[in-house]
Design a protein around this motif. Structure first.
Motif, PDB file in Angstrom:
ATOM      1  N   TYR D  11       0.825  -1.210   0.000  1.00  0.00           N
ATOM      2  CA  TYR D  11       0.000   0.000   0.000  1.00  0.00           C
ATOM      3  C   TYR D  11       0.866   1.270   0.000  1.00  0.00           C
ATOM      4  N   GLU D  12       2.152   1.150   0.225  1.00  0.00           N
ATOM      5  CA  GLU D  12       3.044   2.310   0.207  1.00  0.00           C
ATOM      6  C   GLU D  12       3.486   2.681  -1.213  1.00  0.00           C
ATOM      7  N   THR D  13       3.185   1.822  -2.187  1.00  0.00           N
ATOM      8  CA  THR D  13       3.466   2.176  -3.587  1.00  0.00           C
ATOM      9  C   THR D  13       2.414   3.175  -4.071  1.00  0.00           C
ATOM     10  N   ASP D  14       2.690   3.813  -5.208  1.00  0.00           N
ATOM     11  CA  ASP D  14       1.668   4.636  -5.850  1.00  0.00           C
ATOM     12  C   ASP D  14       1.555   4.245  -7.313  1.00  0.00           C
ATOM     13  N   ALA D  15       0.719   4.972  -8.048  1.00  0.00           N
ATOM     14  CA  ALA D  15       0.417   4.597  -9.430  1.00  0.00           C
ATOM     15  C   ALA D  15       1.625   4.707 -10.353  1.00  0.00           C
ATOM     16  N   LEU D  16       2.707   5.322  -9.901  1.00  0.00           N
ATOM     17  CA  LEU D  16       3.932   5.350 -10.704  1.00  0.00           C
ATOM     18  C   LEU D  16       4.731   4.062 -10.519  1.00  0.00           C
ATOM     19  N   GLY D  17       4.244   3.142  -9.672  1.00  0.00           N
ATOM     20  CA  GLY D  17       4.875   1.835  -9.532  1.00  0.00           C
ATOM     21  C   GLY D  17       6.001   1.792  -8.521  1.00  0.00           C
ATOM     22  N   HIS D  18       6.245   2.880  -7.817  1.00  0.00           N
ATOM     23  CA  HIS D  18       7.289   2.885  -6.802  1.00  0.00           C
ATOM     24  C   HIS D  18       6.738   3.391  -5.464  1.00  0.00           C
ATOM     25  N   ILE D  19       7.585   3.442  -4.455  1.00  0.00           N
ATOM     26  CA  ILE D  19       7.152   3.936  -3.145  1.00  0.00           C
ATOM     27  C   ILE D  19       6.872   5.431  -3.251  1.00  0.00           C
ATOM     28  N   ASN D  20       5.700   5.835  -2.801  1.00  0.00           N
ATOM     29  CA  ASN D  20       5.304   7.245  -2.868  1.00  0.00           C
ATOM     30  C   ASN D  20       6.195   8.093  -1.955  1.00  0.00           C
ATOM     31  N   ASN D  21       6.501   9.308  -2.381  1.00  0.00           N
ATOM     32  CA  ASN D  21       7.439  10.139  -1.610  1.00  0.00           C
ATOM     33  C   ASN D  21       6.910  10.527  -0.225  1.00  0.00           C
ATOM     34  N   THR D  22       5.604  10.520  -0.020  1.00  0.00           N
ATOM     35  CA  THR D  22       5.085  10.881   1.306  1.00  0.00           C
ATOM     36  C   THR D  22       5.323   9.779   2.339  1.00  0.00           C
ATOM     37  N   VAL D  23       5.779   8.604   1.884  1.00  0.00           N
ATOM     38  CA  VAL D  23       6.029   7.478   2.793  1.00  0.00           C
ATOM     39  C   VAL D  23       7.346   7.651   3.551  1.00  0.00           C
ATOM     40  N   PHE D  24       8.300   8.364   2.959  1.00  0.00           N
ATOM     41  CA  PHE D  24       9.634   8.415   3.566  1.00  0.00           C
ATOM     42  C   PHE D  24       9.653   9.123   4.929  1.00  0.00           C
ATOM     43  N   PRO D  25       8.965  10.254   5.104  1.00  0.00           N
ATOM     44  CA  PRO D  25       8.910  10.805   6.468  1.00  0.00           C
ATOM     45  C   PRO D  25       8.350   9.797   7.476  1.00  0.00           C
ATOM     46  N   ALA D  26       7.420   8.956   7.036  1.00  0.00           N
ATOM     47  CA  ALA D  26       6.850   7.931   7.924  1.00  0.00           C
ATOM     48  C   ALA D  26       7.889   6.856   8.252  1.00  0.00           C
ATOM     49  N   TRP D  27       8.627   6.411   7.246  1.00  0.00           N
ATOM     50  CA  TRP D  27       9.687   5.424   7.502  1.00  0.00           C
ATOM     51  C   TRP D  27      10.781   6.012   8.406  1.00  0.00           C
ATOM     52  N   PHE D  28      11.101   7.265   8.166  1.00  0.00           N
ATOM     53  CA  PHE D  28      12.150   7.878   8.993  1.00  0.00           C
ATOM     54  C   PHE D  28      11.649   8.023  10.437  1.00  0.00           C
ATOM     55  N   GLU D  29      10.382   8.353  10.615  1.00  0.00           N
ATOM     56  CA  GLU D  29       9.842   8.397  11.980  1.00  0.00           C
ATOM     57  C   GLU D  29       9.947   7.023  12.638  1.00  0.00           C
ATOM     58  N   SER D  30       9.542   5.991  11.908  1.00  0.00           N
ATOM     59  CA  SER D  30       9.460   4.668  12.547  1.00  0.00           C
ATOM     60  C   SER D  30      10.842   4.097  12.880  1.00  0.00           C
ATOM     61  N   THR D  31      11.868   4.549  12.164  1.00  0.00           N
ATOM     62  CA  THR D  31      13.214   4.052  12.454  1.00  0.00           C
ATOM     63  C   THR D  31      13.980   4.959  13.426  1.00  0.00           C
ATOM     64  N   ARG D  32      13.343   5.988  13.932  1.00  0.00           N
ATOM     65  CA  ARG D  32      13.947   6.791  15.006  1.00  0.00           C
ATOM     66  C   ARG D  32      13.620   6.238  16.390  1.00  0.00           C
ATOM     67  N   THR D  33      12.920   5.116  16.459  1.00  0.00           N
ATOM     68  CA  THR D  33      12.511   4.565  17.755  1.00  0.00           C
ATOM     69  C   THR D  33      13.672   4.439  18.752  1.00  0.00           C
ATOM     70  N   PRO D  34      14.861   3.959  18.349  1.00  0.00           N
ATOM     71  CA  PRO D  34      15.940   3.868  19.347  1.00  0.00           C
ATOM     72  C   PRO D  34      16.278   5.223  19.974  1.00  0.00           C
ATOM     73  N   ILE D  35      16.116   6.281  19.200  1.00  0.00           N
ATOM     74  CA  ILE D  35      16.382   7.630  19.733  1.00  0.00           C
ATOM     75  C   ILE D  35      15.227   8.099  20.613  1.00  0.00           C
ATOM     76  N   PHE D  36      14.000   7.732  20.235  1.00  0.00           N
ATOM     77  CA  PHE D  36      12.852   8.052  21.097  1.00  0.00           C
ATOM     78  C   PHE D  36      13.063   7.466  22.502  1.00  0.00           C
ATOM     79  N   ARG D  37      13.700   6.284  22.554  1.00  0.00           N
ATOM     80  CA  ARG D  37      13.910   5.604  23.854  1.00  0.00           C
ATOM     81  C   ARG D  37      14.832   6.383  24.791  1.00  0.00           C
ATOM     82  N   PHE D  38      15.712   7.235  24.240  1.00  0.00           N
ATOM     83  CA  PHE D  38      16.561   8.065  25.118  1.00  0.00           C
ATOM     84  C   PHE D  38      15.665   8.961  25.987  1.00  0.00           C
ATOM     85  N   PHE D  39      14.555   9.388  25.409  1.00  0.00           N
ATOM     86  CA  PHE D  39      13.692  10.371  26.074  1.00  0.00           C
ATOM     87  C   PHE D  39      12.533   9.701  26.818  1.00  0.00           C
ATOM     88  N   THR D  40      12.033   8.603  26.269  1.00  0.00           N
ATOM     89  CA  THR D  40      10.912   7.878  26.867  1.00  0.00           C
ATOM     90  C   THR D  40      11.247   6.385  26.780  1.00  0.00           C
TER      91      THR D  40
END
Lengths: 139, 139, 139, 139
Positions: D11-40
């Motif tokens: 579902y992260e693909t779009d009609a151009l057949g690749h990953i839609n550019n709006t997905v990357f901020p979401a992926w970057f958020e989800s992979t910052r979890t180890p840094i979130f743990r420093f604070f919480t």
């Protein structure tokens, strides 16, 4: 039966403090990948052979952000050109959400359904689930 | 019956060139806002009183990016503490997707369901749909 | 300058009770549709001519679920084969988020950038924004 | 430096057949979890201490659905109450997207920023990246 364990994503929560219900169809799609490979082994979207006819989700418990989830995927029904997957999402060892999806083998150029061959039927058969998902995850 | 017309968003498409099926539960949630107002008139998430028990989507036709969609929202069943909405997504005047959602009035602090009062039951009753959604949108 | 007003969606909130920051690139994409039409008038994804080179979002105020937002879209820079859009999201009349996106005219078959012709340059020129977005929405 | 490898979702693909550019901020958020743990450390959203001030994404190559991606996360700048993360998304061993995010330690009740203490500054310091992300993933 397939099993995948992963961390919820922060943006998947909503203002109620838990994972929003619209996220579960997305998680169930993403954990059907092993079944997608029966139809498109290299997962090339240009050769995709499936279409979704219907989906259901039953929500039994809320799912929180700060604990991994395990999604189990099995096959519930094998028809002529369609089949039904059943999937269960567990968190803290307890059943949280059950999803069923009716999927049709489909020729996207001819825009019509396509009967499944014996190889695919045999692959689906290996993952049949009899009965209901257990309420507790036995790990 | 409520009706809302809007444009699909490009990121809601998938590699098959149409709106991805996981988007419809999201569209159906966003067009239930008038019903959410029965329970939380100012839509303040901190006072939210609803929880989703189950959802279903039936996909009859694909939905494309470059044409607006109209979503109709009605009530199918009114229970004691829960009710069922039924929603239809039309594009090019034809029925594309039907979604049903079982929603429970819920006390998020006490974590238990809450019977609906007569005012809310009367509001829901005004939007009851008898029978099925028409296959063609009569505008 | 283009302007579009719409309601945030409940699933776009996160556990902090406001609209999650990953939603803004999606809103900015969906409100660039009038500019997409310069390149693909019928918005047919198969004829798409654009690709995103970069995006930025600056978050000045949180955005809540229960109040409509207005997104203004303008052009900041017109290059040879690329241009930059600038977009502002207002809620309660105040500037909440600013987004800039560098977009390239691109031949998706040849996989190379394509200089923009004079017609498109003239269309983009009509929507140039000089200076910064005002902090208050003057309606 | 943190590294996480996962499969893109259909579902992260779009009609151009690749990953839609709006997905990357979401992926970057989800992979910052180890840094979130420093604070919480327990990731309890009710104790969340961070807010996003800005984000940027630079798209160098398209990302496809049918191959895993690796996201590397490091710290680029440590300020008084804020810091900047830099993240790189690789696919097929090549750099596809770079994202930078300015994150502020924030008291969500008092609605004001909060200087970071020495323990957190030391944790962030262990993950500083000097220079740019390499164009090829050296595994």
């Amino acid at each position: 039966m397939y099993s995948e364990t992963f961390e919820p994503r922060f943006y998947e929560t909503d203002a109620l403090g838990h994972i929003n219900n619209t996220v579960f169809p997305a998680w169930f799609e993403s954990t059907r990948t092993p079944i997608f490979r029966f139809f498109t082994p290299d997962l090339d979207a240009k050769k995709w052979k499936l279409i979704i006819a219907s989906l259901t989700c039953e929500f039994k418990r809320e799912v929180l952000y700060n604990e991994s989830v395990t999604i189990k995927t099995a096959v519930k029904r094998i028809g002529n050109s369609s089949f039904t997957t059943t999937q269960a999402c567990y968190q803290y060892g307890k059943l949280a959400t059950v999803g069923e999806t009716v999927i049709v083998q489909f020729d996207h150029h001819a825009k019509q359904s396509l009967p499944m061959n014996d190889v695919i039927r045999a692959q689906l058969s290996e993952h049949l689930l009899e009965g209901d998902w257990p309420l507790e995850l036995d790990e």
